[in-house]
Structures are given as C-alpha cells and as structure tokens.
Design a protein around this motif. Structure first.
Motif, mmCIF file in Angstrom:
data_model
loop_
_atom_site.group_PDB
_atom_site.id
_atom_site.type_symbol
_atom_site.label_atom_id
_atom_site.label_comp_id
_atom_site.label_asym_id
_atom_site.label_seq_id
_atom_site.Cartn_x
_atom_site.Cartn_y
_atom_site.Cartn_z
ATOM 1 N N VAL A 1 -3.632 10.613 1.544
ATOM 2 C CA VAL A 1 -2.877 10.207 0.351
ATOM 3 C C VAL A 1 -1.650 9.398 0.773
ATOM 4 O O VAL A 1 -1.359 8.330 0.216
ATOM 5 N N GLU A 2 -0.967 9.882 1.787
ATOM 6 C CA GLU A 2 0.241 9.208 2.283
ATOM 7 C C GLU A 2 -0.086 7.793 2.779
ATOM 8 O O GLU A 2 0.594 6.828 2.427
ATOM 9 N N ILE A 3 -1.147 7.671 3.547
ATOM 10 C CA ILE A 3 -1.562 6.351 4.060
ATOM 11 C C ILE A 3 -1.908 5.409 2.912
ATOM 12 O O ILE A 3 -1.536 4.237 2.906
ATOM 13 N N SER A 4 -2.614 5.933 1.914
ATOM 14 C CA SER A 4 -3.022 5.098 0.775
ATOM 15 C C SER A 4 -1.806 4.624 -0.008
ATOM 16 O O SER A 4 -1.713 3.453 -0.399
ATOM 17 N N GLU A 5 -0.868 5.524 -0.234
ATOM 18 C CA GLU A 5 0.317 5.171 -1.028
ATOM 19 C C GLU A 5 1.226 4.195 -0.290
ATOM 20 O O GLU A 5 1.773 3.263 -0.889
ATOM 21 N N GLN A 6 1.365 4.405 1.017
ATOM 22 C CA GLN A 6 2.208 3.493 1.800
ATOM 23 C C GLN A 6 1.631 2.076 1.823
ATOM 24 O O GLN A 6 2.362 1.102 1.993
ATOM 25 N N SER A 7 0.327 1.972 1.660
ATOM 26 C CA SER A 7 -0.331 0.666 1.770
ATOM 27 C C SER A 7 -0.435 -0.075 0.444
ATOM 28 O O SER A 7 -0.899 -1.215 0.407
ATOM 29 N N ALA A 8 -0.040 0.560 -0.648
ATOM 30 C CA ALA A 8 -0.200 -0.031 -1.979
ATOM 31 C C ALA A 8 1.094 -0.684 -2.457
ATOM 32 O O ALA A 8 2.120 -0.638 -1.773
ATOM 33 N N SER A 9 1.073 -1.286 -3.649
ATOM 34 C CA SER A 9 2.299 -1.846 -4.228
ATOM 35 C C SER A 9 3.258 -0.733 -4.636
ATOM 36 O O SER A 9 4.474 -0.891 -4.570
ATOM 37 N N SER A 10 2.690 0.421 -5.048
ATOM 38 C CA SER A 10 3.526 1.582 -5.381
ATOM 39 C C SER A 10 2.641 2.811 -5.474
ATOM 40 O O SER A 10 1.463 2.704 -5.817
ATOM 41 N N PRO A 11 3.186 3.990 -5.179
ATOM 42 C CA PRO A 11 2.467 5.220 -5.510
ATOM 43 C C PRO A 11 2.475 5.418 -7.033
ATOM 44 O O PRO A 11 3.254 4.779 -7.740
ATOM 45 N N LEU A 12 1.618 6.307 -7.531
ATOM 46 C CA LEU A 12 1.682 6.783 -8.914
ATOM 47 C C LEU A 12 2.442 8.099 -8.941
ATOM 48 O O LEU A 12 2.538 8.802 -7.936
#
Lengths: 261, 261, 261, 261
Positions: free
Chosen positions: C179-190
């Motif tokens: 989850v952390e890797i996915s959020e860091q790689s996106a425009s923003s977390p939800l």
C-alpha cells in the motif's frame, strides 16, 4: 476557509438524500443475544438537505460511523440515526448496511457443524421522530422441480435457489428467523459440511419435498403472515435452473399490518 | 500544443502494456461462416512502451477500433494488431475482446429452437511478427452427482455448472466447437426452451450420465487432446452445488503441442 | 456406503486441481504484528488428483479450514497446506484467500484517523515440499493527468485509480508495504476522512505530482526492484478516467530474482 | 403427460409475479427514429398467478420473446405485454429489459465522432388494461468539486460520476433526452474519443462549471420538471470521489404529474 457547503442556495429545491455510498468498513453488529459480531459492511449514510443549503458535510458521516468503536447495535439504530440528524443538522437521516451474516448449521445425520453465509441488508430511516426499519435476508436453499419429478420415470432436476425476504418490522427480528422460514419452505436447506450419510439424506429429502418457486414463495408467505411484528414484506424466490441458463422466479408482497403484534 | 506523451523519459523502463481497458463498444464479429454478428464487447487494447517514451496516445486505440465500421474479423486479427502497431508506433500490440456469444439449440424431443448465451473472450497479441492467439469459451451445462446417485435410494443432486476452456490455437476454431465438447462431456446440455417431453428427456438423460466435476474435466481433456490445431489449453469445471453454497471445481492444463495439426 | 470418489478411474488422467471454490467464510488472519484480525474471506481450496482416483472428498476442505478455530496464519501457511495434503492424501495442495484488508490512514493536515479498504488475495501452493506463495494487493489512489495539466490554462483532470501489485515472495511482506509503495508512486493517496484543510492539501498535492498510469507503473517498479524478498512481480495501474467512460492502464512484470534478499 | 403447473392449488394465495429472470438474449430495439438497433439484453418476464393455479408455464415466456424475430418496439410494448397475458392466461404481465445503449458523441473542438455507452432499463407492466411504463437511463459524466476549487490555490478534485434518472412516463421519450439532461447538468460530459485540443477544452470547461452531486441533482430536477410527459421520477447522482474510496451521492424524487403534457 470558506464553507462552500453552507452557502445559501437560490434554487429552493430540497433533496431527499445526500451522503456517502459504498463505504466498505469493518464494523461490529450486536446480534440477538447481545454479542458483538465482527463483519465487513458496505455502508450508505445520508440525510435530507434543506431547500437553501448548498451541500452537506460528507466527512461527518464517517465520523459518526467511527464513533463508539464502529459498533452498530441494530436494536438501537434509532440512536445512531439521531446522532446523524444532530451532527449533520438535518431533519431526516438514512442508514443502509449490507453484510454477509453467518448462520450455524448442523448436518442432518452426522451432526457436523459449520457456518453458512446469508446476505443481509438493513435499511433504516429516521424521518423527524418516526423510525422506519427494513431488513432483507437472502437465504440459499435447494428447489426440486415437481413437474420434472412427475413426468420423469426417475430423478428430477434440482438446483440452488435464493429466497429473499424483505420485511418492514415494528421491532428487530433475529436474522436467523428469516433463514429458518426460508429453509422450511424449500425442498431442502443447504449445508456447508455434509458427509456421505448426510448427502444421502438431503438428496432423498429434496425428492420427497418437490417445490416450484411458486410453492416456496407461497409457503414463505404463510409463515410470514403469522410472524408477529411484521408491518409489510416482499418475498422473492429465484431458482438457478439446472436445465436452463436463466432463473425461474416468483414474487409476492404482503401487508399483515398492525394487528399481528 | 506540447506532446507530453512523446517526451523523453529518463527512467529507462520499458512497460509490457499501456492502453485502454473496459471500453464497452458495439462491434460486429465475423463468425465461422463469414457472417457479421452484431455484439457488444468489453475491449482492452494496448501496446508495449519503449524505455524512453513517457506515454502512449490513448485516443488512437479508439480510432483503430472504429475503423472498418467497427468490424472485427477474428480470423484476420493479425491485421488489426498490425494496424495498432503502426498507429501507435509500437513493436508489440495486444487486444482483448469479451462478449456474449449465442449458440443455436434445438430441444431434444420437440425440436423447439432457441439461443443460449456462452461467454467468450478472445485474447490476441502480436509480438513483433509473432501472433499469439487465445480463446476462452465458458459453456453452461448440467452436472449430476455420481456419489449422490449411488448412495441414495432415489434421485441425485444436480445443478448448473460452467465449463471454461481456454485454448492457445494455431488457427481459429469456431466457438461452437468448444460448446459441443463441453456439452458432450457433461451430464446434460442446457436449453433455453424446453417443453414437457424435453424436460422428461433431459431429467432422465442427466440421471443416466452422472458426472463429478472431475469426470467432466477429464472428458473435456480427452476431446481437446484429439482436436487439431491446439497448442495448449486450460480446462476448468465449476459446479454450483445444489446442496452447498459454494462451488466444486476441477482444473487441468495440457500441451498437445505441435504434433496434432 | 460405497465410496464412489475412491473408485479406480480407468482414464489415467491426473488433474492439476480439484476442490471447492467461492466458499464465503469468517476467518481470522494473523497480521504482521501477530494480532488475529477478523475478516470474511472468499476461499478456494484444492489438491492435485492422481490418475486413477475417481474424485476427491470435498467436505474435507471445509474441515481443514474450520480446524484451529478458523484462524489462518499467513506466515505459517505451509502448515495449513501440509494438513490439506495429509487429509486429502494428495501430493499437491492449493489455497486461495480473497478479503478486504483495512489500513490505518491519518489525514495529512488535521491528523484525523480512519481506515481504508484495500483488496488482498493470497495464493499459496505446496507442490510436494516446495512452497509457492503469491500476494496481490490492490490499492486505490489518485492520478492527475500530466498532459491535461500541461495543455490547459488551469486545472487538470484527475480520478481514482487502482494500483494492483502481485508478488511472488520468499517470505511474508506486510500488506501495508504494498500500500505504501502504491501511494508513494501515485499523484496522491486516498483517505476515508478528510476535513477542509486536508482537502486543500490533497488537491494541491495531486496537482504538484501529475502522473500518467505509465508514470505510476514505472515508479512502483522502481520501488519493487529494491524491496528485499521479491522473486517476481506484476504491476498493473488502472485509471478510471474522469473524462472517459473507460480506463487507462499500464502493466509491467519483473523478476528481481534471488539476488535481492 | 400430466400438467402439474395447471393443478388446483388449495392454498388460495395469489402471487404478484411468476416468470423467468436474467435471460441473456440478443434482441433488437426500435429507436426513436424507427431503426432496429441490435443489442444484448438481460430480460425478466413474468405474469401474475391466480390463487388456485399451482404454477405458470415458464417456457412460454421464451416463446413470446422469440416471436417477431426477437424485435422489441418500446413504443409498442403494450402489444408485447398483451401477448404475454394471452399466452400465459394471466391478468397482469411484466417485462424488464436491461441493455447498454450507445449514444453518438462529437468531441467539442476537433469534432471527432465516437459512441458512448449508457445503461438503460425499461420496466413495463400491463395490469389488466392499465399500462405502467418506467425507463431508467444511467449516464456517466464528470463532476468537479466546488469546495475543492474554492479552498485550493489551484486545481480541484474531479472524477467520473453517474447520473441515474428513472422516469414513469405517459409516452416514450428517447433515451438520448435523458443523456442530454444529465450531461447539461454536470461539470462536463464524457467522451470516448478526445484529441489534445478537446482535452484542454473539457479540462477547463469542468473547472469553469464546478458542481457538487447536490448541484447536479438539483439541475437535473429543474430540467425534468419542465419536460413534457413525465408522471414521476427519481434522480440519483453518484460521484466516484477521486480523493476517497467511496462515493458521494444525492437523490431526489418528484411528481410533476398530469399537468405537464
């Protein structure tokens, strides 16, 4: 920061519901015996919106649900709806919870225990001071076709079917009651764990109790009509026909009304 | 206007696929006899992306699909994939089409005609000049339990089941062939339209051909192993158990390889 | 009673998997810190079937899952698979668990706490003595389009996207890491709960971090490539385009292999 | 052969509906201009069942649908419902058709043409001689948050949203009309095919037309209230929030009644 939601709306249009939908959240449901049962619910929460308020404050719904450690006492859902009215400054509030519920089953011959999942939806509304409360329980059962049995030299087509009861009730009726009514009205209950002597039993039992979806629907109706506390109900039976790629279904609504409780 | 997608990407990372997904579109599929069959497909289309290109041009996938009046000739899918390679300036292209396909059925006694829906997925890739072509056909059938028949004094539980064949083939094999193999391997085919003499027939036929999911899986395998043109396959059979609320399933993969065609 | 499943099968065909599928059951998952987390899983459990055994004993899968109070220790899943091999007398066993997992989130400015649901699937197999272990975590995030930002005088289209990482790992990696890797790689977390200062923050943050699905996919890859314990992975990013009725997506696979741990 | 369905039922219970459900079938819909549009519909067809008839004859529903080459003229659906009453010897008949409908879109700057899918459901009933007719059209649009725009120094979160209008009408209103109303009431329509100048246009257009789900709901209501031929309606707007993993929604019902047509 400007509170855009609180701005005056010129259009003079009230909205029946504004809120959040499809929030997937871990909550605990208090069951009939007072135990807190952990589950994962899909939640909608909303309030009515006055004619001159631009918008509602969506984050407050999450706050209300999180309060009290995310525990929802279905018997006391009025309190939760009242909190929503207060927090959102609204006259009407609505809450819809969908979750899998698990019912204890004992296999008919070897007495092996297991759990079976039934689909539950609780829809509650507090309109001013008037509580509306509706429960849906979808119970999987077996149906065995009476026509197929009658016209065939041997055997009969049978299949999984779904009995969906939606009831508007005066008081909380345990989900297990709807499951019991559904299973009693079908050709056979389903089980998660059956050993061979059980399988022989349910095979023969279903053949001895052939039922069209029409039959199941009528039997559920008979049982619902004598159940205390029901204001109105809708009963739907869907059979996943083993000889077709579509369902057979029957539906009936009833209003046993005030006299039963 | 700046072409952001065409910018140089420093990260030096190629991507296997970039494209569009879940486009719901009306297309026509050319069937085995050369007729254009209208359908509604869920489409994914993509290409490989080089290590230094920032992004692909998503709108071009829609343009390619719309060309030729939205007609897709499955036998000639290489051309469509080549057009995607050219239009998107890519070495590899991928196309995935999911749709309901309708097969003509004649009821076994009264000869009533109807159509039954089977789920089809076509997955094709052009990797440089190398075409990969995979078809999935999911056929609904009946299974009747041999154990339930054996141990019960009468009847046997039966239910709708789904036979899913995925095949990597050298050439296009009509979808009807997979349906035929699946139905021959089951306790009975399904029908959309059955009159009473038909219902008697299929009830007794299923009882005379009891099959576990294991049996259906093995029989489909036997038929796939002698079908010309198959490079490899996966077979899955799922039975929507009429006595349980879960499925029974069996799966086998095979590689008849090059020698069969 | 006759044991039909144990009969000798003449066809000499082994099956890769036979078992049960889509069993919805309440279980508890042991998390990274050793706590038992209650959840509701959709479960498939199966074993390989030898060439001369007619069928498997489906009820035993339920028995195995019910043992130990329905608790599944993901770090110790080998034991559960071994029990399945023993109970079903099979050389290979397979277990697939799908469930919602809930991750703690703190809003970026007001520090409000809430939970967000991510989709998890654990697929494990014990082939003889060889354990295969694969985890999928699907994390919802925001993507904001760099092209839309570049070419527009103001604003940019943005939307919810889903980052799905499937990893074959040497050891258990907490779901929170994916989850952390996915959020860091996106425009923003939800976030599930945002107050107005938070909403201002995430709006501006996403605009300051525009990402195509291609960008997110590449950044997740960079982070997965330096994560110890990964044998191979597949990364898929799907953006529910706010200007289209279809998704944009990117996919990459990788094999960091043995050298990283 | 015995006609079990025609047997006398002692229970004296009428059923509101008995029939078939989830039949997936290729049909043609006659559109507003008189053209036959091929589609794939999910169909439910049923009739009321008298208090002393054991069951209905399910196969006849398929026969009725197959007649006339599977063509359904929505403007003339009364005839089809009457045929069902006659064929099934029933006083009430019901038909429910769900299908994807495709609407022509022209991109706002480059004038590129494409199709977009909207979800349609037609529910019709003939109760004796009284026709009830209800249409649902679910149109995907963009919403851009006014609060996010107001409080942020730049940008605003936006996302795909779904406007679902259900209308009970005196006469057939083309599906395109509901789509037009939905799109006019949103921050922006969606398009299947946009080139860069179009993308700039829709990005800025959405920012210039920020709308809460509450705003969209109110605007759709204003347009529905002046549309001739509407007896009553329900409007629901759901926004797939790009900053949350749940939806925001608003709902309003209205009864413009008899005076408008």
């Amino acid at each position: 920061m400007k509170d855009v939601q609180n701005q005056y709306d010129e259009r003079n249009i009230s909205l029946n519901e504004v809120g959040i939908k499809d929030l997937v959240y871990p909550i605990e449901i208090k069951d009939a015996e007072g135990n807190w049962i952990p589950t994962r619910a899909t939640i909608s929460a909303s309030v009515g919106l006055g004619p001159h308020q631009k918008g509602t404050h969506m984050s407050r719904f999450v706050e209300v649900i999180q309060d009290n450690d995310r525990q929802v006492d279905i018997r006391n859902i009025r309190n939760l709806l009242k909190t929503m009215q207060d927090h959102l400054e609204a006259e009407n509030s609505f809450l819809d919870l969908k979750f899998d519920y698990f019912v204890h089953k004992t296999s008919p011959v070897t007495n092996n225990e297991s759990l079976i999942n039934v689909g539950v939806e609780v829809q509650a509304a507090l309109l001013g001071n008037d509580l509306q409360f509706q429960v849906t329980v979808a119970t999987p059962v077996t149906t065995l076709c009476p026509c197929s049995k009658e016209i065939s030299d041997y055997s009969a087509h049978n299949q999984r079917a779904l009995v969906t009861i939606t009831a508007d009730t005066h008081k909380f009726i345990p989900f297990e009651k709807y499951v019991e009514i559904s299973e009693q009205s079908a050709s056979s209950p389903l089980y998660t764990l059956l050993k061979r002597p059980d399988e022989k039993y349910v095979t023969e039992y279903a053949y001895d109790h052939p039922k069209f979806v029409e039959d199941v629907c009528r039997e559920v109706k008979q049982r619902m009509d004598v159940l205390p506390g029901i204001r109105s109900y809708s009963i739907q039976v869907e059979s996943q026909e083993s000889i077709h790629n579509h369902q057979a279904y029957a539906r009936v609504i009833g209003h046993p009304g005030e006299e039963n409780h």
